[in-house]
Scaffold this active site. Sequence first.
Site, PDB file in Angstrom:
ATOM      1  N   CYS A 191      21.519  -3.808  24.345  1.00 15.74           N
ATOM      2  CA  CYS A 191      22.212  -3.883  25.430  1.00 15.74           C
ATOM      3  C   CYS A 191      22.829  -5.169  25.953  1.00 15.74           C
ATOM      4  CB  CYS A 191      21.216  -3.296  26.637  1.00 15.74           C
ATOM      5  SG  CYS A 191      20.889  -1.607  26.344  1.00 15.74           S
TER       6      CYS A 191
ATOM      7  N   ASP B 265      27.795   0.653  24.349  1.00 16.58           N
ATOM      8  CA  ASP B 265      27.437  -0.748  24.011  1.00 16.58           C
ATOM      9  C   ASP B 265      26.589  -0.839  22.781  1.00 16.58           C
ATOM     10  OD1 ASP B 265      24.992   0.802  24.809  1.00 16.58           O
ATOM     11  OD2 ASP B 265      24.263  -0.832  26.107  1.00 16.58           O
ATOM     12  N   ASN B 266      26.213   0.143  22.277  1.00 13.93           N
ATOM     13  CA  ASN B 266      25.537   0.169  20.800  1.00 13.93           C
ATOM     14  C   ASN B 266      25.236   1.454  20.459  1.00 13.93           C
ATOM     15  OD1 ASN B 266      23.003  -1.369  23.175  1.00 13.93           O
ATOM     16  ND2 ASN B 266      22.503   0.751  22.370  1.00 13.93           N
TER      17      ASN B 266
ATOM     18  N   ASP C   6      25.963   3.535  28.143  1.00 21.88           N
ATOM     19  CA  ASP C   6      24.588   2.954  27.507  1.00 21.88           C
ATOM     20  C   ASP C   6      23.786   3.767  26.448  1.00 21.88           C
ATOM     21  OD1 ASP C   6      22.417   1.266  27.300  1.00 21.88           O
ATOM     22  OD2 ASP C   6      22.115   0.878  29.439  1.00 21.88           O
ATOM     23  N   ASP C   7      23.889   3.159  25.466  1.00 19.89           N
ATOM     24  CA  ASP C   7      22.978   3.805  24.287  1.00 19.89           C
ATOM     25  C   ASP C   7      23.471   5.081  23.708  1.00 19.89           C
ATOM     26  OD1 ASP C   7      21.445   1.670  24.627  1.00 19.89           O
ATOM     27  OD2 ASP C   7      19.633   2.894  25.280  1.00 19.89           O
TER      28      ASP C   7
ATOM     29  N   HIS D 251      23.394  -6.682  33.619  1.00 20.94           N
ATOM     30  CA  HIS D 251      22.286  -7.161  32.734  1.00 20.94           C
ATOM     31  C   HIS D 251      22.642  -8.280  32.082  1.00 20.94           C
ATOM     32  CE1 HIS D 251      19.459  -5.350  29.225  1.00 20.94           C
ATOM     33  NE2 HIS D 251      18.914  -6.057  30.305  1.00 20.94           N
TER      34      HIS D 251
END
Length: 490
Positions: free
Chosen positions: A90, A291-292, A49-50, A158
């Site tokens: 996200c 994810d990004n 994540d991130d 999410h």
Amino acid sequence: MRLHHSLLLLCVAIGGCVKSPTATVDPLDTRSTPDSINSQPNIIMIVIDDLGWSDVGYNQTTQLFETPNIDKLAQQSLRFDNAYAGAANCAPSRAVLMSGQYGPRHGVYTVSPSARGNEKNRKLIPIVNQRGLKTNVITLAESLKAAGYATGTFGKWHLGADPDEQGFDVNVAGSHQGMTFHYFSPYNLPNIEDGPTGEYLTNRLTSEAIDWMQSSKDTPFFAYIPYYTVHTPLQAAVDKVEKYHNKGIKDKKEATYAAMVELMDENVGRILTMLAAENLAENTLVIFTSDNGGYRMSSFPTPLRAGKGSYYDGGLKVPLLVRLPGKIQPGLDATPVINADFYPTLLSFADAKQPAQVLDGIDLSPLLLGQESIDTRDLFWHFPVYLQAHHAATDQGQDPIFRTRPGSAIRSGDWKLIQYFENNEYELYNLKSDISEQVNLANQLPAKVNELKAKLHAWQQQIGADIPIKLNPKYDHTFNQKLINELSVK
């Protein structure tokens, strides 16, 4: 169905020391051959994540990050240098991954309301955001389950209240919730029991995933491991944080971020160790990605512009490693790919049926297996909403108020065109010669703009993209411009 606390966690108080019964096995030793290789490979998809494109050792622009396990995995993987998330934050990125569809098909564009930031700065009324995937969307997990795979998710979902209802046999810690507020137990997260006080969430999720994979090894399995880390809040073991202070990172938050990256790497190593110990490595497809893009931080310079939430490459470009020993040859590939491609690609590896829905990604298996290159195609993004600035001084957005305003983007070959809906403005960048997207060539190359504009508009019409056109009566142009000017000189 829930998994209980794993007994593999032997050192939890500081959140950094975890020893499992397989810890002495070289996690990158793939020489062992299972007694029989199933025609359907196991699939492990690790989604951080991130995590920024350059926030891993093999790809970093500094020597501050320590990711030895991921670096070794990179040596045994096909590394994609132009891999993109389906969105710059996200939930929409995960929706693209799990549905195989671009945003306009499922309507997940952002996290929380689409009207973010001060209403006086928003010229348009944004498109209403869909919270999570609708249950009529056939997820990647549902398609793999139909093909005979055991399916488990361990971490951030999410995309709905419970991934048990969207294709997963086992769910640990997945819900609508987009972040944890506590990396150290007690977690107060849905769908996971708190562990001993001080247990570290990333360690716990890894142990749960390992337990499940070991118990499922007699059938093909799909282990989706979307760690909550390295998303905020920034929390890590004190000794790890101090280590990065000693390496020269003065800012506590940034030192903690580097420590979280290292702790994440240790857990990736635990998974690879287990695969070798269980003779599963040869028949397990391992995917590692993010994810990004990550939040921009001063200690970790990157050639990419902007970060999470931006539709410049700093918000979209992600690390991507794909390993299947003996079948996918290690190396570096510059083909632009997007996480919508995972769905059709994994269906191909799993010999699974196509779902009764459109898939916007393409099957990358011929490329991965070295059989043929893929045809050049365009990649698209659509973001008809507002996302306020995170830290204007480092965001590097179009303006300092928002990380992005409503718009669409296309990557076509080496070219990137961004359309902003408020004033129908366009920015054009040559990503081959200008990786930092600093030189807007829109005025100098009107023919190229028109070419990409036609492609982008055709795609918007074909996919039925909702484009905001209604003016916001509370928008104040003078207020907006004054604030831009004030923030731009700081």
